[in-house]
Design a protein around this motif. Structure first.
Motif, PDB file in Angstrom:
ATOM      1  N   ALA A  20      -5.822   0.219   4.836  1.00 61.63           N
ATOM      2  CA  ALA A  20      -7.018  -0.570   5.144  1.00 61.63           C
ATOM      3  C   ALA A  20      -8.166   0.331   5.598  1.00 61.63           C
ATOM      4  N   GLN A  21      -7.855   1.331   6.428  1.00 61.49           N
ATOM      5  CA  GLN A  21      -8.879   2.273   6.880  1.00 61.49           C
ATOM      6  C   GLN A  21      -9.399   3.110   5.713  1.00 61.49           C
ATOM      7  N   PHE A  22      -8.488   3.505   4.828  1.00 64.32           N
ATOM      8  CA  PHE A  22      -8.892   4.246   3.633  1.00 64.32           C
ATOM      9  C   PHE A  22      -9.861   3.430   2.784  1.00 64.32           C
ATOM     10  N   LEU A  23      -9.551   2.150   2.594  1.00 63.56           N
ATOM     11  CA  LEU A  23     -10.438   1.282   1.819  1.00 63.56           C
ATOM     12  C   LEU A  23     -11.822   1.205   2.450  1.00 63.56           C
ATOM     13  N   GLN A  24     -11.860   1.163   3.764  1.00 63.79           N
ATOM     14  CA  GLN A  24     -13.154   1.142   4.449  1.00 63.79           C
ATOM     15  C   GLN A  24     -13.908   2.444   4.209  1.00 63.79           C
ATOM     16  N   ASP A  25     -13.198   3.576   4.328  1.00 61.02           N
ATOM     17  CA  ASP A  25     -13.816   4.892   4.103  1.00 61.02           C
ATOM     18  C   ASP A  25     -14.345   5.030   2.679  1.00 61.02           C
ATOM     19  N   VAL A  26     -13.488   4.699   1.707  1.00 61.82           N
ATOM     20  CA  VAL A  26     -13.858   4.921   0.310  1.00 61.82           C
ATOM     21  C   VAL A  26     -14.938   3.946  -0.142  1.00 61.82           C
ATOM     22  N   GLU A  64     -11.370  -2.244  -5.874  1.00 66.55           N
ATOM     23  CA  GLU A  64     -11.166  -3.695  -5.904  1.00 66.55           C
ATOM     24  C   GLU A  64      -9.695  -4.042  -6.156  1.00 66.55           C
ATOM     25  N   ALA A  65      -9.041  -3.289  -7.041  1.00 68.09           N
ATOM     26  CA  ALA A  65      -7.625  -3.546  -7.327  1.00 68.09           C
ATOM     27  C   ALA A  65      -6.759  -3.272  -6.094  1.00 68.09           C
ATOM     28  N   LEU A  66      -7.088  -2.203  -5.359  1.00 64.05           N
ATOM     29  CA  LEU A  66      -6.326  -1.870  -4.156  1.00 64.05           C
ATOM     30  C   LEU A  66      -6.543  -2.921  -3.070  1.00 64.05           C
ATOM     31  N   LYS A  67      -7.768  -3.448  -2.979  1.00 64.10           N
ATOM     32  CA  LYS A  67      -8.046  -4.514  -2.010  1.00 64.10           C
ATOM     33  C   LYS A  67      -7.178  -5.738  -2.283  1.00 64.10           C
ATOM     34  N   VAL A  68      -7.060  -6.105  -3.549  1.00 64.06           N
ATOM     35  CA  VAL A  68      -6.249  -7.268  -3.921  1.00 64.06           C
ATOM     36  C   VAL A  68      -4.792  -7.038  -3.539  1.00 64.06           C
ATOM     37  N   GLU A  69      -4.279  -5.837  -3.820  1.00 60.79           N
ATOM     38  CA  GLU A  69      -2.883  -5.533  -3.476  1.00 60.79           C
ATOM     39  C   GLU A  69      -2.668  -5.556  -1.967  1.00 60.79           C
ATOM     40  N   ILE A  82     -13.297  13.708  -1.350  1.00 56.92           N
ATOM     41  CA  ILE A  82     -12.654  13.193  -2.561  1.00 56.92           C
ATOM     42  C   ILE A  82     -11.535  12.232  -2.154  1.00 56.92           C
ATOM     43  N   PRO A  83     -11.628  10.960  -2.564  1.00 59.65           N
ATOM     44  CA  PRO A  83     -10.588   9.994  -2.206  1.00 59.65           C
ATOM     45  C   PRO A  83      -9.349  10.153  -3.077  1.00 59.65           C
ATOM     46  N   ILE A  84      -8.181  10.117  -2.459  1.00 62.07           N
ATOM     47  CA  ILE A  84      -6.907  10.199  -3.179  1.00 62.07           C
ATOM     48  C   ILE A  84      -6.205   8.855  -3.022  1.00 62.07           C
ATOM     49  N   PHE A  85      -6.182   8.074  -4.081  1.00 60.12           N
ATOM     50  CA  PHE A  85      -5.683   6.703  -4.052  1.00 60.12           C
ATOM     51  C   PHE A  85      -4.167   6.632  -4.231  1.00 60.12           C
ATOM     52  N   PRO A  86      -3.546   5.593  -3.662  1.00 50.67           N
ATOM     53  CA  PRO A  86      -2.180   5.272  -4.081  1.00 50.67           C
ATOM     54  C   PRO A  86      -2.209   4.894  -5.562  1.00 50.67           C
ATOM     55  N   PRO A  87      -1.127   5.096  -6.309  1.00 49.41           N
ATOM     56  CA  PRO A  87      -1.135   4.790  -7.747  1.00 49.41           C
ATOM     57  C   PRO A  87      -1.282   3.290  -8.008  1.00 49.41           C
ATOM     58  N   ASN A  88      -1.948   2.956  -9.120  1.00 42.94           N
ATOM     59  CA  ASN A  88      -2.046   1.546  -9.511  1.00 42.94           C
ATOM     60  C   ASN A  88      -0.755   1.125 -10.230  1.00 42.94           C
ATOM     61  N   LEU A 124      -9.942  16.102   1.119  1.00 43.48           N
ATOM     62  CA  LEU A 124      -9.185  15.116   0.347  1.00 43.48           C
ATOM     63  C   LEU A 124      -8.677  14.077   1.335  1.00 43.48           C
ATOM     64  N   TYR A 125      -9.085  12.827   1.155  1.00 44.69           N
ATOM     65  CA  TYR A 125      -8.672  11.815   2.123  1.00 44.69           C
ATOM     66  C   TYR A 125      -7.988  10.642   1.433  1.00 44.69           C
ATOM     67  N   GLY A 126      -6.976  10.122   2.099  1.00 45.37           N
ATOM     68  CA  GLY A 126      -6.214   9.006   1.551  1.00 45.37           C
ATOM     69  C   GLY A 126      -4.982   8.753   2.394  1.00 45.37           C
ATOM     70  N   PRO A 127      -4.292   7.638   2.152  1.00 44.12           N
ATOM     71  CA  PRO A 127      -3.103   7.300   2.940  1.00 44.12           C
ATOM     72  C   PRO A 127      -2.016   8.362   2.803  1.00 44.12           C
ATOM     73  N   PRO A 128      -1.103   8.452   3.767  1.00 46.13           N
ATOM     74  CA  PRO A 128       0.005   9.418   3.675  1.00 46.13           C
ATOM     75  C   PRO A 128       0.826   9.201   2.410  1.00 46.13           C
ATOM     76  N   GLY A 129       1.259  10.301   1.811  1.00 44.78           N
ATOM     77  CA  GLY A 129       2.133  10.212   0.642  1.00 44.78           C
ATOM     78  C   GLY A 129       1.422   9.952  -0.667  1.00 44.78           C
ATOM     79  N   SER A 130       0.080  10.017  -0.670  1.00 48.48           N
ATOM     80  CA  SER A 130      -0.659   9.709  -1.896  1.00 48.48           C
ATOM     81  C   SER A 130      -0.876  10.922  -2.796  1.00 48.48           C
ATOM     82  N   GLY A 131      -0.441  12.094  -2.360  1.00 49.27           N
ATOM     83  CA  GLY A 131      -0.476  13.266  -3.235  1.00 49.27           C
ATOM     84  C   GLY A 131      -1.617  14.232  -2.980  1.00 49.27           C
ATOM     85  N   LYS A 132      -2.060  14.349  -1.733  1.00 49.25           N
ATOM     86  CA  LYS A 132      -3.207  15.222  -1.446  1.00 49.25           C
ATOM     87  C   LYS A 132      -2.883  16.700  -1.691  1.00 49.25           C
TER      88      LYS A 132
END
Length: 449
Positions: A401-407, A420-425, A293-299, A168-176
């Protein structure tokens, strides 16, 4: 009744049911449980509307062009094209869209009348009673990944084995850790977290023990899920530029030695990683930890739901805070839309920090004035927002940013809209320094241009 059993009875694919729930924005907790037991209302709807679901299933299985979709739902081609573009749906070279696109789903977004669907789900589940908020796409993606655990057919009919390890990969605090627990619940395995002291030599009941002994004992137990944090650090690749601690290297070698036995022993290991980039290729090899499995920050919508959930969590109906929320009409979702839209790339942890800060500020005002006439105004919200944004450091933004590259490399086709939504944010935090024009990230949510 399981969803797969309902699908078999009605002769409609399970995949169609999953896509239908997403297309029509149905609340997951009103349709199925985490273990894929079908809720009574959804079962009633499916059996009474079998003919419509059959049409939906047939349409979903067809490759189709913009013209085909427009003709099928009797809508203008430009409107259909706009929806497809907005959803970042890929098109084949011949102009046809993938069979996973539903004409009915597009029609619903264009205002088609499907009230007969929602008539079955009139009672909304309270946010505080839900298994989790949002993330239906991630839940179904994970469930599909876990199919070999839930059904024997993938192995007996197709030779597809259960994963030995999942990252499970994603930024810290994203709920892994939350999703690791959810996976244990789905596959009905015991959840056990690997503590850091397991990696060294310790004494248990006066007996010397190490990680090798611990792993051997876990394989003897029945259906165990082992969760390992800092997986990308422990399993990183040693190079001339980068050294690895001897303890981590030993742990990695032990895992590589036993991983081929995990499936046979009903053991699943899940690693939590901020990034995949530094993990040793041997670990990622087929049959090992080849499922990521990518674990995203919430939208934005999920952030609003989370704010309301954590504010109301554990409150009684006559709680003082509940009365204050009701007075401000803040016990409904629309109140939180504006502040949640400002919380760009906030992690789950930051959302919790915001709600805790806001609760304390409201309580301080109440204790000072002993009055329920408290206005949850912009000043109060902004103050709590700034405190929560303290964790929105340049380091965290670089991790996103690194997560976006990975995912984008590993799972783009699975989550195009989220990516795409996370990139905009994330881009909203970029700054341009004149005259050098280097691009970097600002600190604590402040935007510069």
């Amino acid at each position: 009744m399981k969803l797969a059993e309902l699908a078999k009875e009605l002769e409609i694919s399970t995949e169609s049911f999953i896509k239908f729930i997403q297309d029509f924005d149905l609340e997951l907790s009103e349709c199925i449980a985490t273990n894929f037991d079908v809720k009574k209302d959804f079962e009633k709807f499916a059996k009474e509307n079998k003919s419509f679901l059959k049409k939906y299933d047939a349409d979903l299985g067809q490759n189709k062009s913009v013209e085909d979709i427009a003709k099928n739902i009797q809508q203008p081609k430009d409107k259909v094209a706009e929806i497809l573009e907005k959803d970042k749906i890929k098109v084949y070279d011949n102009g046809f869209y993938k069979s996973s696109i539903s004409s009915y789903g597009i029609h619903q977004k264009l205002g088609g009348n499907y009230q007969f669907v929602y008539d079955y789900f009139g009672k909304k589940t309270n946010l505080s009673e839900r298994d989790f908020i949002g993330y239906r796409d991630l839940f179904f993606f994970i469930s599909k990944t876990l199919d070999p655990f839930l059904h024997l057919a993938p192995l007996t009919d197709w030779g597809i084995h259960k994963p030995a390890g999942i990252i499970l990969y994603g930024p810290p605090g994203s709920g892994k850790i939350f999703w690791a627990n959810k996976i244990a619940e789905i596959v009905d395995y015991q959840f056990k977290q690997i503590k850091k002291y397991y990696f060294g030599t310790s004494f248990v009941d006066g007996r010397r023990a190490n990680f090798n002994d611990f792993l051997v004992e876990m394989m003897k137990e029945d259906k165990v899920l082992l969760f390992m944090e800092e997986f990308d650090v422990i399993m990183s690749e040693r190079s001339e530029e980068k050294s690895v601690s001897s303890c981590d290297e030993e742990t990695k070698e032990i895992v590589l030695h036993y991983v081929s036995q995990f499936e046979k022993e009903d053991l699943l290991m899940i690693g939590s990683a901020n990034s995949l980039v530094d993990i040793d290729d041997e670990i990622l090899a087929p049959g090992r930890f080849d499922v990521t499995i990518p674990i995203f920050p919430p939208n934005a919508h999920e952030r609003a739901e989370m704010i309301l959930h954590y504010l109301k969590e554990n409150l009684s109906k006559d709680a003082i805070l509940m009365k204050i929320l009701e007075t401000n009409n803040a016990h409904h979702l629309p109140f939180w839309k504006e502040i949640s839209s400002k919380m760009k790339v906030f992690s789950n942890t930051m959302i919790i920090d915001f709600t805790q800060s806001l609760k304390k500020k409201i309580r301080d005002i109440y204790l000072k004035n002993s009055s329920l006439k408290i206005t949850i105004n912009e000043k109060l919200l902004e103050s709590a927002f700034r405190e929560a944004a303290a964790k929105l450091t340049g380091e965290y933004l670089n991790q996103v940013a690194q997560f976006l590259q990975d995912v984008s490399i590993n799972n783009y086709d699975d989550f195009p809209k989220r990516i795409e939504a996370l990139k905009v944010e994330l881009d909203s935090y970029k700054m341009v320094e004149k005259p050098i024009k280097t691009i970097g990230f600002t600190h604590n949510g402040d935007q510069e241009s």
